[in-house]
Motif scaffolding. Structure first.
Motif, PDB file in Angstrom:
ATOM      1  N   UNK A  44       0.819  -1.216   0.000  1.00  0.00           N
ATOM      2  CA  UNK A  44       0.000   0.000   0.000  1.00  0.00           C
ATOM      3  C   UNK A  44       0.854   1.267   0.000  1.00  0.00           C
ATOM      4  N   UNK A  45       1.902   1.308   0.813  1.00  0.00           N
ATOM      5  CA  UNK A  45       2.763   2.488   0.836  1.00  0.00           C
ATOM      6  C   UNK A  45       3.535   2.610  -0.472  1.00  0.00           C
ATOM      7  N   UNK A  98       3.619   5.764  -3.105  1.00  0.00           N
ATOM      8  CA  UNK A  98       4.867   6.361  -3.583  1.00  0.00           C
ATOM      9  C   UNK A  98       4.903   6.400  -5.110  1.00  0.00           C
ATOM     10  N   UNK A  99       4.479   5.306  -5.740  1.00  0.00           N
ATOM     11  CA  UNK A  99       4.457   5.262  -7.205  1.00  0.00           C
ATOM     12  C   UNK A  99       3.434   6.235  -7.782  1.00  0.00           C
ATOM     13  N   UNK A 100       2.312   6.376  -7.117  1.00  0.00           N
ATOM     14  CA  UNK A 100       1.295   7.324  -7.569  1.00  0.00           C
ATOM     15  C   UNK A 100       1.848   8.748  -7.501  1.00  0.00           C
ATOM     16  N   UNK A 101       2.589   9.054  -6.443  1.00  0.00           N
ATOM     17  CA  UNK A 101       3.233  10.359  -6.349  1.00  0.00           C
ATOM     18  C   UNK A 101       4.244  10.579  -7.455  1.00  0.00           C
ATOM     19  N   UNK A 102       5.061   9.561  -7.726  1.00  0.00           N
ATOM     20  CA  UNK A 102       6.043   9.656  -8.821  1.00  0.00           C
ATOM     21  C   UNK A 102       5.337   9.844 -10.156  1.00  0.00           C
ATOM     22  N   UNK A 103       4.257   9.103 -10.356  1.00  0.00           N
ATOM     23  CA  UNK A 103       3.512   9.198 -11.611  1.00  0.00           C
ATOM     24  C   UNK A 103       2.942  10.601 -11.801  1.00  0.00           C
ATOM     25  N   UNK A 139      -6.206   2.035  -5.057  1.00  0.00           N
ATOM     26  CA  UNK A 139      -5.490   3.310  -4.976  1.00  0.00           C
ATOM     27  C   UNK A 139      -5.228   3.874  -6.378  1.00  0.00           C
ATOM     28  N   UNK A 140      -4.805   3.016  -7.291  1.00  0.00           N
ATOM     29  CA  UNK A 140      -4.562   3.473  -8.655  1.00  0.00           C
ATOM     30  C   UNK A 140      -5.855   3.934  -9.320  1.00  0.00           C
ATOM     31  N   UNK A 141      -6.927   3.199  -9.117  1.00  0.00           N
ATOM     32  CA  UNK A 141      -8.222   3.578  -9.676  1.00  0.00           C
ATOM     33  C   UNK A 141      -8.661   4.930  -9.108  1.00  0.00           C
ATOM     34  N   UNK A 150      -7.213 -13.221  -0.585  1.00  0.00           N
ATOM     35  CA  UNK A 150      -7.654 -13.160   0.814  1.00  0.00           C
ATOM     36  C   UNK A 150      -6.893 -12.118   1.629  1.00  0.00           C
ATOM     37  N   UNK A 151      -5.661 -11.834   1.241  1.00  0.00           N
ATOM     38  CA  UNK A 151      -4.875 -10.848   1.992  1.00  0.00           C
ATOM     39  C   UNK A 151      -5.423  -9.441   1.816  1.00  0.00           C
ATOM     40  N   UNK A 152      -6.099  -9.183   0.703  1.00  0.00           N
ATOM     41  CA  UNK A 152      -6.642  -7.860   0.435  1.00  0.00           C
ATOM     42  C   UNK A 152      -5.648  -6.885  -0.170  1.00  0.00           C
ATOM     43  N   UNK A 153      -4.384  -7.291  -0.265  1.00  0.00           N
ATOM     44  CA  UNK A 153      -3.365  -6.364  -0.761  1.00  0.00           C
ATOM     45  C   UNK A 153      -3.580  -5.998  -2.229  1.00  0.00           C
TER      46      UNK A 153
END
Length: 112
Positions: free
Chosen positions: A25-26, A30-35, A68-70, A58-61
């Motif tokens: 998630x973090x 970070x990638x969204x900020x870079x993008x 987050x990307x959406x 099942x982990x939800x990750x």
């Protein structure tokens, strides 16, 4: 190594190196900020950066990262062979198939 920006089929893409922080998630934030900084439409992340739990629905990750990307209207491509993961989980196979039908999240074998 650092991420690079390339134009693939006329679309700006942030291409992440194989080595780097895990796509959790973090890492996604970070990638969204870079993008956003680079003004790209797509982020291409090698499958090697995805932790094993990423492929366990099942982990939800996977859901948390892709959501987050959406939310930020960025497209995400997981680049590399996910066939071993898909072979172990019918649910993941269905998720990958449906994601690849859409325009937001793709699982692709290579950048080509």
């Amino acid at each position: 190594m650092t991420s690079t920006v390339a134009s693939l089929a006329g679309v700006p893409v942030l291409i992440c190196p194989a080595q780097g922080p895990a796509l959790d998630e973090q890492g996604a934030l970070d990638l969204i900020g870079d993008a956003g900084y680079h003004g790209v439409e797509w982020v291409a992340v090698p499958v090697s950066r995805c932790p094993e739990e990423f492929f366990s629905l099942r982990s939800g990750l996977l859901g948390a990262v892709t959501q987050k990307f959406v939310n930020y209207r960025l497209r995400l491509a997981i680049v590399g062979d996910v066939s071993d993961h898909v072979a172990r989980s019918d649910a993941l196979r269905d998720y990958v198939r449906e994601a690849n039908r859409g325009r937001q999240i793709w699982f692709v074998d290579s950048q080509d």
